[in-house]
Design a protein around this motif. Structure first.
Motif, PDB file in Angstrom:
ATOM      1  N   THR A  42     -27.672  54.065  56.246  1.00 10.58           N
ATOM      2  CA  THR A  42     -26.731  55.133  55.929  1.00 10.58           C
ATOM      3  C   THR A  42     -26.972  55.743  54.551  1.00 10.58           C
ATOM      4  O   THR A  42     -26.190  56.572  54.096  1.00 10.58           O
ATOM      5  CB  THR A  42     -25.278  54.622  56.013  1.00 10.58           C
ATOM      6  OG1 THR A  42     -25.125  53.504  55.139  1.00 10.58           O
ATOM      7  CG2 THR A  42     -24.930  54.237  57.440  1.00 10.58           C
ATOM      8  N   THR A  43     -28.056  55.357  53.899  1.00 12.97           N
ATOM      9  CA  THR A  43     -28.407  55.941  52.615  1.00 12.97           C
ATOM     10  C   THR A  43     -28.773  57.402  52.843  1.00 12.97           C
ATOM     11  O   THR A  43     -29.544  57.703  53.757  1.00 12.97           O
ATOM     12  CB  THR A  43     -29.603  55.194  51.989  1.00 12.97           C
ATOM     13  OG1 THR A  43     -29.373  53.794  52.084  1.00 12.97           O
ATOM     14  CG2 THR A  43     -29.811  55.591  50.542  1.00 12.97           C
ATOM     15  N   PRO A  44     -28.237  58.325  52.041  1.00 15.52           N
ATOM     16  CA  PRO A  44     -28.527  59.756  52.254  1.00 15.52           C
ATOM     17  C   PRO A  44     -30.011  60.087  52.373  1.00 15.52           C
ATOM     18  O   PRO A  44     -30.409  60.864  53.208  1.00 15.52           O
ATOM     19  CB  PRO A  44     -27.900  60.434  51.040  1.00 15.52           C
ATOM     20  CG  PRO A  44     -26.802  59.514  50.626  1.00 15.52           C
ATOM     21  CD  PRO A  44     -27.311  58.120  50.931  1.00 15.52           C
ATOM     22  N   ASN A  45     -30.864  59.458  51.572  1.00 18.88           N
ATOM     23  CA  ASN A  45     -32.295  59.751  51.632  1.00 18.88           C
ATOM     24  C   ASN A  45     -33.082  58.687  52.400  1.00 18.88           C
ATOM     25  O   ASN A  45     -34.295  58.631  52.324  1.00 18.88           O
ATOM     26  CB  ASN A  45     -32.867  59.923  50.231  1.00 18.88           C
ATOM     27  CG  ASN A  45     -32.703  58.672  49.389  1.00 18.88           C
ATOM     28  OD1 ASN A  45     -32.147  57.684  49.846  1.00 18.88           O
ATOM     29  ND2 ASN A  45     -33.177  58.709  48.165  1.00 18.88           N
ATOM     30  N   ARG A  46     -32.358  57.830  53.145  1.00 22.06           N
ATOM     31  CA  ARG A  46     -32.954  56.778  53.972  1.00 22.06           C
ATOM     32  C   ARG A  46     -33.866  55.847  53.186  1.00 22.06           C
ATOM     33  O   ARG A  46     -34.932  55.459  53.638  1.00 22.06           O
ATOM     34  CB  ARG A  46     -33.723  57.375  55.156  1.00 22.06           C
ATOM     35  CG  ARG A  46     -32.918  58.297  56.032  1.00 22.06           C
ATOM     36  CD  ARG A  46     -31.853  57.515  56.770  1.00 22.06           C
ATOM     37  NE  ARG A  46     -31.198  58.370  57.758  1.00 22.06           N
ATOM     38  CZ  ARG A  46     -29.890  58.437  57.911  1.00 22.06           C
ATOM     39  NH1 ARG A  46     -29.109  57.736  57.152  1.00 22.06           N
ATOM     40  NH2 ARG A  46     -29.371  59.211  58.821  1.00 22.06           N
ATOM     41  N   CYS A  47     -33.409  55.455  51.991  1.00 20.99           N
ATOM     42  CA  CYS A  47     -34.226  54.569  51.149  1.00 20.99           C
ATOM     43  C   CYS A  47     -33.864  53.100  51.336  1.00 20.99           C
ATOM     44  O   CYS A  47     -34.264  52.259  50.547  1.00 20.99           O
ATOM     45  CB  CYS A  47     -34.120  54.971  49.684  1.00 20.99           C
ATOM     46  SG  CYS A  47     -32.484  54.705  48.972  1.00 20.99           S
ATOM     47  N   ALA A  48     -33.135  52.786  52.366  1.00 16.66           N
ATOM     48  CA  ALA A  48     -32.826  51.405  52.749  1.00 16.66           C
ATOM     49  C   ALA A  48     -32.036  50.640  51.691  1.00 16.66           C
ATOM     50  O   ALA A  48     -32.344  49.495  51.377  1.00 16.66           O
ATOM     51  CB  ALA A  48     -34.101  50.663  53.134  1.00 16.66           C
ATOM     52  N   SER A  49     -30.968  51.251  51.163  1.00 14.02           N
ATOM     53  CA  SER A  49     -30.104  50.523  50.240  1.00 14.02           C
ATOM     54  C   SER A  49     -28.660  50.466  50.733  1.00 14.02           C
ATOM     55  O   SER A  49     -27.812  49.840  50.115  1.00 14.02           O
ATOM     56  CB  SER A  49     -30.157  51.146  48.845  1.00 14.02           C
ATOM     57  OG  SER A  49     -29.605  52.446  48.858  1.00 14.02           O
TER      58      SER A  49
END
Length: 102
Positions: A42-49
């Motif tokens: 669900t990270t806005p930039n899909r950075c897996a956080s």
């Protein structure tokens, strides 16, 4: 919400983290319990956080919500150290079936 897939047939929503999902599956397989799950980054930039997960397991039978979440958190203790936000929904197979009938 899509129907979760069973172990070995994992479905990912766009941006799902393979490492994170593998950790969930590994924990359940080691416990010899079939699990169905869905993982969404669900990270806005899909950075897996930041993740939202749906876990369906018979292991949750008779357990209150807090205890279910603790079971998942224990399985993911190492991975959660690197995650900013973690939202989980934990259901028994019976609850999942009822939810799908709505």
């Amino acid at each position: 919400v899509q129907k979760p897939e069973t172990v070995g047939k994992l479905g990912f929503q766009e941006g799902g983290s393979t490492v994170f999902t593998d950790a969930l599956v590994r924990a359940e397989v080691e416990a010899s319990t079939e699990v169905a799950l869905e993982v969404e980054d669900t990270t806005p930039n899909r950075c897996a956080s930041s993740f939202r997960v749906l876990v369906v397991s018979a292991k949750f039978e008779g357990k209150p919500l807090l205890q279910r979440h603790r079971l998942v958190n224990t399985c993911l203790a190492e991975e959660l150290l690197h995650i900013h936000a973690f939202e989980q929904k934990t259901l028994t197979p019976e609850q999942w079936t009822r939810e799908q009938q709505k």
